[in-house]
Design an enzyme around this catalytic site. Structure first.
Site, mmCIF file in Angstrom:
data_model
loop_
_atom_site.group_PDB
_atom_site.id
_atom_site.type_symbol
_atom_site.label_atom_id
_atom_site.label_comp_id
_atom_site.label_asym_id
_atom_site.label_seq_id
_atom_site.Cartn_x
_atom_site.Cartn_y
_atom_site.Cartn_z
ATOM 1 N N SER A 63 0.801 -1.238 0.000
ATOM 2 C CA SER A 63 0.000 0.000 0.000
ATOM 3 C C SER A 63 0.826 1.276 0.000
ATOM 4 C CB SER A 63 -0.924 0.029 1.222
ATOM 5 O OG SER A 63 -2.105 -0.650 0.935
ATOM 6 N N LYS A 66 0.432 3.469 -2.934
ATOM 7 C CA LYS A 66 -0.745 4.330 -3.113
ATOM 8 C C LYS A 66 -0.376 5.811 -3.025
ATOM 9 C CE LYS A 66 -3.763 0.703 -1.315
ATOM 10 N NZ LYS A 66 -4.489 0.157 -0.155
ATOM 11 N N TYR A 188 -3.295 -2.356 -10.398
ATOM 12 C CA TYR A 188 -3.243 -2.154 -8.941
ATOM 13 C C TYR A 188 -2.354 -3.199 -8.262
ATOM 14 C CZ TYR A 188 -4.844 -2.176 -4.107
ATOM 15 O OH TYR A 188 -4.890 -2.171 -2.729
ATOM 16 N N TYR A 239 -3.857 2.759 8.217
ATOM 17 C CA TYR A 239 -5.055 1.944 8.490
ATOM 18 C C TYR A 239 -5.893 2.566 9.597
ATOM 19 C CZ TYR A 239 -2.130 -1.196 5.763
ATOM 20 O OH TYR A 239 -1.330 -1.718 4.795
ATOM 21 N N VAL A 257 1.095 -3.793 3.873
ATOM 22 C CA VAL A 257 1.041 -5.101 4.535
ATOM 23 C C VAL A 257 2.319 -5.919 4.331
ATOM 24 C CG1 VAL A 257 -1.478 -5.308 4.606
ATOM 25 C CG2 VAL A 257 -0.227 -6.160 2.605
HETATM 26 N N1 GLU Z 1 -2.273 -5.119 -2.340
HETATM 27 C C1 GLU Z 1 -2.807 -5.126 -1.022
HETATM 28 C C2 GLU Z 1 -4.312 -5.276 -1.024
HETATM 29 O O1 GLU Z 1 -4.972 -4.711 -1.817
HETATM 30 C C3 GLU Z 1 -2.376 -3.869 -0.335
HETATM 31 C C4 GLU Z 1 -2.801 -3.848 1.087
HETATM 32 C C5 GLU Z 1 -1.985 -2.972 1.961
HETATM 33 O O2 GLU Z 1 -0.763 -2.965 1.907
HETATM 34 O O3 GLU Z 1 -2.622 -2.272 2.745
HETATM 35 O O4 GLU Z 1 -4.869 -5.974 -0.241
#
Ligand code: GLU
Length: 303
Positions: A63, A66, A188, A239, A257
């Site tokens: 993530s 992002k 993604y 989060y 994650v």
């Molecule tokens: N590719 C992961 C998902 O979509 C990213 C999650 C993350 O790192 O928060 O679940």
């Protein structure tokens, strides 16, 4: 302050936390990582890099990507993305479906999965290759042409992506997706599967500590856009524990994650930490502890 000594001290101080928490396993390939790894890097505004621990080992940025996709969309397309994504904390898990329906298909923020899928969709429309655009930015900011998508991680996530596919189909049903669901999901998972080290990530994040200026001195973002990305990182980047992260660390940050976290000290430096054991909210246990130690000992915080 001797930065190198400080980072080595911090790496020593968090040893007792290594192996705590859980390594993410809902993407099966992520579960193969050694939970005892720990790395930390600081890249200063003027380009110096300090590191300790496993700071040169590449890991799955997940993530954290992002932030970079959002930066590119703002750079290429201005503020229009905010018509399609809000910027409030969600108070729900990062992959939750519930709020998206009650809020008419506008995701709460660009760092939960639904919001990031919309951002990647826009980046795909603008570039034709969203993951390639994020990878290009990472390579240019670090000077490391070897940065790439780990195809095993991307494949592992794509084979287990019912939840993100549901979010994407729901977004499409609300008219909030410009490209076919399959194409957006492919982009993604690839951007999330970029493999980078702490050193790479600290260098790549430096524009957020430099009012939007890139390594080569050109401008990626305006100072106001940079301020706004940092603000959304502070409120939504870690989060459901963004409040706890602000309390302990006091910096804008984004976690993934894979166990990585990037944090920004505006006008000073970018910091990247990595340790795969995740706490209940999904943030790296040792990573948060290291950042807490860093800001407590340096006094470098936005508060
Ligand atoms: N590719 C992961 C998902 O979509 C990213 C999650 C993350 O790192 O928060 O679940």
């Amino acid at each position: 302050m001797n930065m190198q000594n400080l980072l080595e001290d911090i790496a020593g101080a968090v040893q007792s936390q290594l192996g705590q928490g859980q390594v993410a396993d809902y993407i099966p390939q992520l579960a193969t990582v050694d939970p005892y790894c720990f790395g930390i890097s600081v890249a200063t505004r003027d380009g110096e890099v300090y590191s300790a621990g496993d700071a040169r080992t590449a890991f799955s940025i997940q993530s954290i990507s992002k932030v970079f996709a959002l930066a590119l969309v703002l750079a290429l397309d201005g503020e229009d993305i905010w018509k399609r994504v809000f910027r409030e904390p969600s108070g729900n898990p990062f992959n939750s479906l519930i709020q998206l329906e009650s809020e008419g298909g506008i995701p709460r923020n660009p760092f939960i999965n639904a919001g990031a899928i919309v951002v990647t969709d826009r980046l795909l429309s603008m570039t034709g290759d969203a993951a390639g655009a994020v990878r290009g930015l990472m390579r240019e900011e670090t000077g490391n042409a070897g940065i790439d998508v780990d195809p095993r991680v991307a494949g592992s996530e794509l084979g287990n992506s019912h939840r993100n596919a549901s979010l994407a189909h729901f977004l499409a049903s609300c008219g909030n997706l410009e490209n076919p669901v399959e194409d957006v999901l492919d982009s993604y998972v690839k951007q999330c599967a970029l493999a980078m080290s702490c050193e790479d990530l600290a260098l790549a994040t430096r524009f957020l500590a430099s009012n939007g200026l890139r390594t080569d001195g050109t401008r990626l973002l305006s100072p106001a856009q940079t301020k706004r990305i940092n603000a959304v990182m502070l409120t939504c980047g870690t989060y459901d524990a963004a409040g706890e992260f602000a309390y302990r660390v006091g910096l804008p940050g984004k976690s993934g994650v894979g166990g990585g976290i990037v944090a920004v000290v505006p006008d000073k430096c970018a910091i990247s930490v990595w340790s795969p054991g995740l706490g209940r909210s999904g943030n790296s246990v040792a990573g948060v502890a290291a950042l807490d130690e860093f800001t407590t000992r340096t006094g470098w915080s936005v508060f």
